[in-house]
Design a protein around this motif. Structure first.
Motif, PDB file in Angstrom:
ATOM      1  N   GLU A   1      30.449  57.967   2.189  1.00  0.00           N
ATOM      2  CA  GLU A   1      31.042  57.233   1.083  1.00  0.00           C
ATOM      3  C   GLU A   1      32.360  56.591   1.503  1.00  0.00           C
ATOM      4  O   GLU A   1      32.663  55.449   1.123  1.00  0.00           O
ATOM      5  CB  GLU A   1      31.255  58.155  -0.117  1.00  0.00           C
ATOM      6  CG  GLU A   1      29.963  58.588  -0.786  1.00  0.00           C
ATOM      7  CD  GLU A   1      30.151  59.734  -1.766  1.00  0.00           C
ATOM      8  OE1 GLU A   1      29.331  59.834  -2.690  1.00  0.00           O
ATOM      9  OE2 GLU A   1      31.096  60.542  -1.601  1.00  0.00           O
ATOM     10  N   ALA A   2      33.151  57.302   2.294  1.00  0.00           N
ATOM     11  CA  ALA A   2      34.426  56.754   2.781  1.00  0.00           C
ATOM     12  C   ALA A   2      34.182  55.546   3.679  1.00  0.00           C
ATOM     13  O   ALA A   2      34.905  54.545   3.595  1.00  0.00           O
ATOM     14  CB  ALA A   2      35.219  57.824   3.518  1.00  0.00           C
ATOM     15  N   MET A   3      33.175  55.623   4.548  1.00  0.00           N
ATOM     16  CA  MET A   3      32.842  54.489   5.418  1.00  0.00           C
ATOM     17  C   MET A   3      32.442  53.272   4.584  1.00  0.00           C
ATOM     18  O   MET A   3      32.842  52.144   4.885  1.00  0.00           O
ATOM     19  CB  MET A   3      31.713  54.862   6.390  1.00  0.00           C
ATOM     20  CG  MET A   3      32.131  55.794   7.504  1.00  0.00           C
ATOM     21  SD  MET A   3      33.268  55.024   8.664  1.00  0.00           S
ATOM     22  CE  MET A   3      32.246  53.739   9.347  1.00  0.00           C
ATOM     23  N   SER A   4      31.680  53.504   3.534  1.00  0.00           N
ATOM     24  CA  SER A   4      31.285  52.411   2.644  1.00  0.00           C
ATOM     25  C   SER A   4      32.518  51.797   1.986  1.00  0.00           C
ATOM     26  O   SER A   4      32.633  50.560   1.881  1.00  0.00           O
ATOM     27  CB  SER A   4      30.309  52.937   1.583  1.00  0.00           C
ATOM     28  OG  SER A   4      29.946  51.909   0.704  1.00  0.00           O
ATOM     29  N   ALA A   5      33.466  52.633   1.566  1.00  0.00           N
ATOM     30  CA  ALA A   5      34.707  52.134   0.966  1.00  0.00           C
ATOM     31  C   ALA A   5      35.511  51.330   1.978  1.00  0.00           C
ATOM     32  O   ALA A   5      36.102  50.293   1.633  1.00  0.00           O
ATOM     33  CB  ALA A   5      35.539  53.300   0.431  1.00  0.00           C
ATOM     34  N   MET A   6      35.537  51.788   3.231  1.00  0.00           N
ATOM     35  CA  MET A   6      36.262  51.058   4.276  1.00  0.00           C
ATOM     36  C   MET A   6      35.663  49.675   4.497  1.00  0.00           C
ATOM     37  O   MET A   6      36.390  48.686   4.656  1.00  0.00           O
ATOM     38  CB  MET A   6      36.236  51.859   5.579  1.00  0.00           C
ATOM     39  CG  MET A   6      37.079  53.097   5.564  1.00  0.00           C
ATOM     40  SD  MET A   6      36.824  54.036   7.108  1.00  0.00           S
ATOM     41  CE  MET A   6      36.998  55.708   6.504  1.00  0.00           C
ATOM     42  N   LYS A   7      34.337  49.594   4.479  1.00  0.00           N
ATOM     43  CA  LYS A   7      33.665  48.304   4.664  1.00  0.00           C
ATOM     44  C   LYS A   7      33.942  47.378   3.489  1.00  0.00           C
ATOM     45  O   LYS A   7      34.160  46.184   3.672  1.00  0.00           O
ATOM     46  CB  LYS A   7      32.171  48.520   4.867  1.00  0.00           C
ATOM     47  CG  LYS A   7      31.855  49.145   6.208  1.00  0.00           C
ATOM     48  CD  LYS A   7      30.382  49.454   6.375  1.00  0.00           C
ATOM     49  CE  LYS A   7      30.157  50.161   7.706  1.00  0.00           C
ATOM     50  NZ  LYS A   7      28.780  50.618   7.856  1.00  0.00           N
ATOM     51  N   ARG A   8      33.960  47.936   2.280  1.00  0.00           N
ATOM     52  CA  ARG A   8      34.283  47.120   1.099  1.00  0.00           C
ATOM     53  C   ARG A   8      35.730  46.665   1.157  1.00  0.00           C
ATOM     54  O   ARG A   8      36.057  45.532   0.779  1.00  0.00           O
ATOM     55  CB  ARG A   8      33.998  47.892  -0.175  1.00  0.00           C
ATOM     56  CG  ARG A   8      32.499  48.117  -0.372  1.00  0.00           C
ATOM     57  CD  ARG A   8      32.183  48.620  -1.701  1.00  0.00           C
ATOM     58  NE  ARG A   8      32.302  47.505  -2.647  1.00  0.00           N
ATOM     59  CZ  ARG A   8      31.949  47.588  -3.916  1.00  0.00           C
ATOM     60  NH1 ARG A   8      31.475  48.706  -4.394  1.00  0.00           N
ATOM     61  NH2 ARG A   8      32.079  46.568  -4.707  1.00  0.00           N
ATOM     62  N   ALA A   9      36.620  47.539   1.625  1.00  0.00           N
ATOM     63  CA  ALA A   9      38.033  47.167   1.768  1.00  0.00           C
ATOM     64  C   ALA A   9      38.185  46.036   2.768  1.00  0.00           C
ATOM     65  O   ALA A   9      39.010  45.125   2.580  1.00  0.00           O
ATOM     66  CB  ALA A   9      38.854  48.380   2.195  1.00  0.00           C
TER      67      ALA A   9
END
Length: 110
Positions: free
Chosen positions: A90-98
């Motif tokens: 989930e954190a990796m997905s947030a990083m990609k969205r960021a």
């Protein structure tokens, strides 16, 4: 389902009761959480600022809030907090969205 970390401090009366009559609080917490649709993964007793820490999986923030409200309303705890946790995925997905969002963000100018 999401993961949450609950940290709490027992009230003086609750600590007194636990010393006078030891009780399995993991079983009690697990029963409450399961009744509301979640799962208690671990309940730890702690040294320091907090007396207990629990790792809970719940289907929604609303369910986790309901669990915290039940415990808080019971008078068992003198204080506590709930932190929503994210998996590494989930954190990796947030990083990609960021990374995408960064393209449209203008930082404060110096």
């Amino acid at each position: 389902m999401s993961f949450y970390m609950f940290k709490g401090q027992y009230s003086t009366d609750s600590l007194r009761s636990l010393v006078e009559k030891p009780q399995d609080r993991e079983a009690a917490a697990g029963k409450l959480i399961a009744a509301l649709g979640g799962k208690l993964h671990h309940l730890f007793f702690c040294f320091g600022e907090d007396d207990v820490m629990a790792l809970i999986e719940a289907p929604s923030d609303e369910v986790m809030a309901a669990c915290a409200l039940v415990v808080g309303a019971s008078g068992t705890m003198a204080g506590g907090s709930t932190t929503k946790l994210m998996t590494s995925k989930e954190a990796m997905s947030a990083m990609k969205r960021a990374q995408e969002g960064q393209k449209s963000y203008q930082p404060v100018a110096s």
